[in-house]
Motif scaffolding. Sequence first.
Motif, PDB file in Angstrom:
ATOM      1  N   GLY A   1      -8.209  12.626  -0.058  1.00 39.43           N
ATOM      2  CA  GLY A   1      -7.081  11.887  -0.604  1.00 39.43           C
ATOM      3  C   GLY A   1      -7.403  10.412  -0.713  1.00 39.43           C
ATOM      4  O   GLY A   1      -8.543   9.981  -0.539  1.00 39.43           O
ATOM      5  N   PHE A   2      -6.354   9.612  -0.968  1.00 39.16           N
ATOM      6  CA  PHE A   2      -6.570   8.186  -1.195  1.00 39.16           C
ATOM      7  C   PHE A   2      -5.244   7.428  -1.024  1.00 39.16           C
ATOM      8  O   PHE A   2      -4.156   8.017  -0.969  1.00 39.16           O
ATOM      9  CB  PHE A   2      -7.116   7.949  -2.609  1.00 39.16           C
ATOM     10  N   TYR A   3      -5.353   6.117  -0.945  1.00 35.85           N
ATOM     11  CA  TYR A   3      -4.217   5.201  -1.003  1.00 35.85           C
ATOM     12  C   TYR A   3      -4.390   4.321  -2.246  1.00 35.85           C
ATOM     13  O   TYR A   3      -5.516   4.057  -2.675  1.00 35.85           O
ATOM     14  CB  TYR A   3      -4.164   4.276   0.220  1.00 35.85           C
ATOM     15  N   LEU A   4      -3.293   3.852  -2.787  1.00 36.16           N
ATOM     16  CA  LEU A   4      -3.319   2.797  -3.795  1.00 36.16           C
ATOM     17  C   LEU A   4      -2.762   1.526  -3.180  1.00 36.16           C
ATOM     18  O   LEU A   4      -1.922   1.572  -2.273  1.00 36.16           O
ATOM     19  CB  LEU A   4      -2.463   3.159  -5.007  1.00 36.16           C
TER      20      LEU A   4
ATOM     21  N   ARG B   1       0.834  -1.199   0.000  1.00 36.87           N
ATOM     22  CA  ARG B   1       0.000   0.000   0.000  1.00 36.87           C
ATOM     23  C   ARG B   1       0.872   1.252   0.000  1.00 36.87           C
ATOM     24  O   ARG B   1       1.820   1.369   0.779  1.00 36.87           O
ATOM     25  CB  ARG B   1      -0.896   0.006   1.247  1.00 36.87           C
ATOM     26  N   THR B   2       0.547   2.200  -0.869  1.00 34.86           N
ATOM     27  CA  THR B   2       1.290   3.458  -0.910  1.00 34.86           C
ATOM     28  C   THR B   2       1.011   4.285   0.331  1.00 34.86           C
ATOM     29  O   THR B   2       0.094   4.003   1.104  1.00 34.86           O
ATOM     30  CB  THR B   2       0.895   4.299  -2.133  1.00 34.86           C
ATOM     31  N   LYS B   3       1.767   5.335   0.497  1.00 39.65           N
ATOM     32  CA  LYS B   3       1.458   6.328   1.516  1.00 39.65           C
ATOM     33  C   LYS B   3       0.240   7.141   1.068  1.00 39.65           C
ATOM     34  O   LYS B   3      -0.215   7.034  -0.072  1.00 39.65           O
ATOM     35  CB  LYS B   3       2.661   7.237   1.754  1.00 39.65           C
ATOM     36  N   TYR B   4      -0.281   7.945   1.972  1.00 40.85           N
ATOM     37  CA  TYR B   4      -1.472   8.760   1.695  1.00 40.85           C
ATOM     38  C   TYR B   4      -1.151   9.788   0.617  1.00 40.85           C
ATOM     39  O   TYR B   4      -0.098  10.438   0.629  1.00 40.85           O
ATOM     40  CB  TYR B   4      -1.916   9.462   2.970  1.00 40.85           C
ATOM     41  N   ILE B   5      -2.067   9.933  -0.340  1.00 44.04           N
ATOM     42  CA  ILE B   5      -1.867  10.834  -1.470  1.00 44.04           C
ATOM     43  C   ILE B   5      -3.023  11.828  -1.515  1.00 44.04           C
ATOM     44  O   ILE B   5      -4.186  11.435  -1.645  1.00 44.04           O
ATOM     45  CB  ILE B   5      -1.802  10.045  -2.793  1.00 44.04           C
TER      46      ILE B   5
ATOM     47  N   THR C   1     -10.177   8.445   1.524  1.00 44.73           N
ATOM     48  CA  THR C   1     -10.343   8.873   2.903  1.00 44.73           C
ATOM     49  C   THR C   1      -9.991  10.354   3.009  1.00 44.73           C
ATOM     50  O   THR C   1      -9.249  10.885   2.159  1.00 44.73           O
ATOM     51  CB  THR C   1      -9.461   8.041   3.850  1.00 44.73           C
ATOM     52  N   ASP C   2     -10.500  11.011   4.050  1.00 46.51           N
ATOM     53  CA  ASP C   2     -10.235  12.443   4.224  1.00 46.51           C
ATOM     54  C   ASP C   2      -8.950  12.740   4.982  1.00 46.51           C
ATOM     55  O   ASP C   2      -8.531  13.894   5.061  1.00 46.51           O
ATOM     56  CB  ASP C   2     -11.414  13.114   4.941  1.00 46.51           C
ATOM     57  N   SER C   3      -8.318  11.719   5.550  1.00 44.55           N
ATOM     58  CA  SER C   3      -7.079  11.950   6.303  1.00 44.55           C
ATOM     59  C   SER C   3      -6.238  10.678   6.298  1.00 44.55           C
ATOM     60  O   SER C   3      -6.720   9.593   5.958  1.00 44.55           O
ATOM     61  CB  SER C   3      -7.383  12.386   7.739  1.00 44.55           C
ATOM     62  N   ASP C   4      -5.001  10.833   6.690  1.00 46.22           N
ATOM     63  CA  ASP C   4      -4.048   9.724   6.706  1.00 46.22           C
ATOM     64  C   ASP C   4      -4.225   8.915   7.991  1.00 46.22           C
ATOM     65  O   ASP C   4      -3.538   9.143   8.987  1.00 46.22           O
ATOM     66  CB  ASP C   4      -2.628  10.278   6.594  1.00 46.22           C
ATOM     67  N   THR C   5      -5.151   7.976   7.941  1.00 42.24           N
ATOM     68  CA  THR C   5      -5.487   7.211   9.144  1.00 42.24           C
ATOM     69  C   THR C   5      -5.146   5.729   9.028  1.00 42.24           C
ATOM     70  O   THR C   5      -5.415   4.964   9.948  1.00 42.24           O
ATOM     71  CB  THR C   5      -6.991   7.336   9.445  1.00 42.24           C
ATOM     72  N   ALA C   6      -4.573   5.304   7.925  1.00 42.59           N
ATOM     73  CA  ALA C   6      -4.290   3.875   7.729  1.00 42.59           C
ATOM     74  C   ALA C   6      -3.217   3.386   8.696  1.00 42.59           C
ATOM     75  O   ALA C   6      -2.335   4.140   9.115  1.00 42.59           O
ATOM     76  CB  ALA C   6      -3.854   3.622   6.292  1.00 42.59           C
ATOM     77  N   ASN C   7      -3.306   2.107   9.058  1.00 39.29           N
ATOM     78  CA  ASN C   7      -2.268   1.460   9.851  1.00 39.29           C
ATOM     79  C   ASN C   7      -2.049   0.055   9.304  1.00 39.29           C
ATOM     80  O   ASN C   7      -2.527  -0.271   8.221  1.00 39.29           O
ATOM     81  CB  ASN C   7      -2.647   1.440  11.337  1.00 39.29           C
ATOM     82  N   LYS C   8      -1.350  -0.783  10.035  1.00 39.38           N
ATOM     83  CA  LYS C   8      -1.011  -2.108   9.517  1.00 39.38           C
ATOM     84  C   LYS C   8      -2.226  -3.012   9.343  1.00 39.38           C
ATOM     85  O   LYS C   8      -2.174  -3.995   8.597  1.00 39.38           O
ATOM     86  CB  LYS C   8       0.016  -2.779  10.433  1.00 39.38           C
TER      87      LYS C   8
END
Length: 282
Positions: A181-184, A82-86, A126-133
């Motif tokens: 924003g989004f992740y790929l 998964r990429t970083k937040y874009i 997503t509206d913010s960088d909230t992803a984790n493992k």
Amino acid sequence: LDTLMYLSSCSILCFLIVHELVPLDFSVEILMDSTTATAELGWTIYPALGWEEVSGYDENMNTIRTYQVCNVFDNNQNNWVRTKYISRRGAQRIHVEMKFSVRDCSSIPSVPGSCKETFNLYYYETDSDTANKLSPAWMENPWIKVDTIAADESFSQVDLGVRVMKINTEVRSFGPVSRQGFYLAFQDYGGCMSLIAVRIFYRKCPRVVLNGAVFPETLSGAESTSLVAARGVCVPNGEEVDVPIKLYCNGDGEWMVPIGRCMCKAGHEAVENGTVCRGESC
């Protein structure tokens, strides 16, 4: 051993890609380009023994970062990166250009029937960088599948022996996107491949002066067939005639369908291809 030879060879040979990404132009705005990374990309990998980040080289011997995977002798593969937040920066439609190499399954001795020569591309808004493992979950839904990506050319042990890499380039787009924003994510399910370069961008029509009017930079629409109207403003000492002046921005970042025009006011003449109304006494 054979798969390990592929991985080590790719790390050495990736400099052969010679930055063949689509040439930059004024209609393209880059959101992320993996080849410009000066340090580790640091994308998130699941599971730990799936994709691996390694270094390669471009034609100028500059280091680039790539991801590769080759667990072809193990069944039931489900490897994600998964990429970083874009941030989408106002874009409604996103384009993804991928450069990758894939090993020909039939050229790998004793490989099981589960070997693949494709991978999947997903996105998650997503509206913010909230992803984790653990979140978003590593599965389709909540991820949205863009497409299954197949190689036009795969390579074999013979190609490795003569130090030739067969690089594939594929471009996909998705939209409309509306969150901040989004992740790929890229999913491998049993291939031997290297994800060499990823470039994410959107298209826009650049500022232009046409038919005596100035049209502002305009982002392309949510669909590839969208036409986005832009209202023109007459150049100084110009005035609108006939109908309100417009241009339309298409999905490729090209202006089209001009409507109306501006003419220079009395006592002025059009010069510099109609981009300036100059006083006749000048």
